[in-house]
Design a protein around this motif. Structure first.
Motif, short mmCIF file in Angstrom:
data_model
loop_
_atom_site.label_atom_id
_atom_site.label_comp_id
_atom_site.label_asym_id
_atom_site.label_seq_id
_atom_site.Cartn_x
_atom_site.Cartn_y
_atom_site.Cartn_z
N LEU A 22 -4.65 0.04 -2.86
CA LEU A 22 -4.59 1.14 -1.90
C LEU A 22 -4.86 2.48 -2.59
O LEU A 22 -5.58 3.33 -2.05
N GLU A 23 -4.34 2.63 -3.80
CA GLU A 23 -4.66 3.85 -4.59
C GLU A 23 -6.16 3.94 -4.81
O GLU A 23 -6.75 5.01 -4.71
N ASP A 24 -6.76 2.80 -5.14
CA ASP A 24 -8.21 2.77 -5.40
C ASP A 24 -8.99 3.15 -4.14
O ASP A 24 -9.99 3.89 -4.22
N LEU A 25 -8.56 2.65 -2.98
CA LEU A 25 -9.26 2.99 -1.73
C LEU A 25 -9.23 4.50 -1.51
O LEU A 25 -10.24 5.11 -1.15
N LEU A 80 2.21 -5.10 12.64
CA LEU A 80 2.91 -4.80 11.39
C LEU A 80 2.00 -4.57 10.18
O LEU A 80 2.05 -3.51 9.55
N VAL A 81 1.14 -5.54 9.87
CA VAL A 81 0.33 -5.44 8.65
C VAL A 81 -0.62 -4.25 8.74
O VAL A 81 -0.73 -3.44 7.81
N ASN A 82 -1.29 -4.12 9.87
CA ASN A 82 -2.26 -3.02 10.03
C ASN A 82 -1.57 -1.67 9.91
O ASN A 82 -2.05 -0.77 9.21
N LYS A 83 -0.44 -1.51 10.58
CA LYS A 83 0.23 -0.19 10.56
C LYS A 83 0.82 0.12 9.19
O LYS A 83 0.78 1.27 8.74
N GLU A 84 1.35 -0.91 8.52
CA GLU A 84 1.89 -0.67 7.17
C GLU A 84 0.78 -0.23 6.22
O GLU A 84 0.99 0.66 5.39
N LEU A 85 -0.39 -0.83 6.36
CA LEU A 85 -1.51 -0.44 5.49
C LEU A 85 -1.94 0.99 5.76
O LEU A 85 -2.16 1.78 4.84
N VAL A 86 -2.08 1.34 7.05
CA VAL A 86 -2.52 2.69 7.40
C VAL A 86 -1.52 3.73 6.88
O VAL A 86 -1.90 4.74 6.28
#
Ligand SMILES: Nc1ncnc2c1ncn2[C@@H]1O[C@H](COP(=O)(O)OP(=O)(O)OP(=O)(O)O)[C@@H](O)[C@H]1O
Ligand SMILES: [Mg+2]
Length: 264
Positions: A22-25, A80-86
């Protein structure tokens, strides 16, 4: 003209924030790269199915999906997964918008095979919502939950994240499709990582059964993406800064790990 896009599929290993993906993105977005993220989440889906006492099984890397499984997978991945990533991307200073294959007509699917239940095979992609978000400086984060006709009505369908990523890369004529997973690329029959494959060699990996389970939809998606996308990479997302290294020139000059799949 729209800038070339890099499509990044992030798998189970990355979800949960244990690595630097996620840091890389966020770093790549700050460097001006146009990124579309597609995520899976097999582990989280299985965890919620187990909590609810719903047994689950896979055939060639795809989850057999009955009506109850569909509800749980759609809630886990699209919610859950989508919102946690965003939220995690935003917390790191990135600009992200989460959406699913249902939103803005992005991924229209049909039932792949009756034995698999409500597993979708993508029939049409409308990349307009992705292009609008990219133009406005956002990184779209796509949950692969899709929709289509089944049993005489329009309903949700469960599409594998790799499948969705391959179709999206094909529709965007992406510069590159990168699968971040929990192995260092595709392994051959002697458990050695294969560094480079062309289309015919990739097909052989499927036909011979050397690639099985979760690697099957990745290779099928790669074949689909390569109709317009120049290069596909399958790399270990758990390695520190694997994504930045792969996108930067450093990786091309030095010997990088993972598997590269190209048309020729
Ligand atoms: N020939 C092969 N080379 C490498 N991995 C293989 C091969 N055949 C099967 N696999 C399996 O594919 C797995 C990767 O796919 P998997 O679906 O488990 O993860 P993912 O797609 O990254 O995550 P998610 O499904 O959550 O999106 C590997 O962990 C390995 O067990
Ligand atoms: Mg998978």
């Amino acid at each position: 003209m729209q800038k070339k896009v890099i499509v990044v599929k992030i798998g189970g290993s990355t979800l949960g924030n244990h690595d630097t993906t996620l840091e890389d993105l966020v770093e790549l977005q700050k460097r001006g790269k146009c990124l579309v993220v597609v995520h899976g989440g097999a582990k989280v889906s299985t965890e919620w199915l187990t909590r609810l006492g719903i047994p689950t099984s896979f055939v060639s890397g795809l989850r057999v999906t009955d009506a109850e499984t569909l509800k749980v997978v759609a809630a886990a991945l699209g919610g859950l997964v989508n919102k946690e990533l965003v939220v995690a991307i935003q917390a790191l200073g990135g600009k992200a918008v989460g959406l699913s294959g249902c939103d803005g007509n992005l991924l229209w699917a049909s039932v792949k095979s009756p034995e698999m239940g409500y597993v979708g095979e993508i029939v049409a992609v409308d990349p307009t919502p992705l292009k609008l978000l990219l133009k406005a400086g956002y990184m779209p984060v796509v949950a692969p939950v899709s929709f289509g006709s089944a049993e005489g009505r329009v309903m949700l369908l469960n599409v594998n994240g790799d499948t969705a990523a391959g179709e999206i890369a094909a529709a965007l004529a992406a510069e590159k499709l990168i699968f971040l997973t929990d192995v260092d690329g595709i392994r051959d029959g002697s458990e050695q990582t294969v560094h480079k494959l062309n289309l015919a060699e990739a097909k052989d990996m499927l036909a011979s059964g050397v690639a099985s389970g979760g690697m099957v939809p990745k290779i099928e998606a790669s074949l689909r993406a390569l109709t317009t996308t120049k290069v596909v990479r399958i790399i270990d997302g758990r390695a520190a800064h694997a994504l930045c290294d792969d996108v930067s020139r450093r990786a091309r000059q030095s010997k990088s790990g993972g598997t590269t799949i190209v048309s020729e």
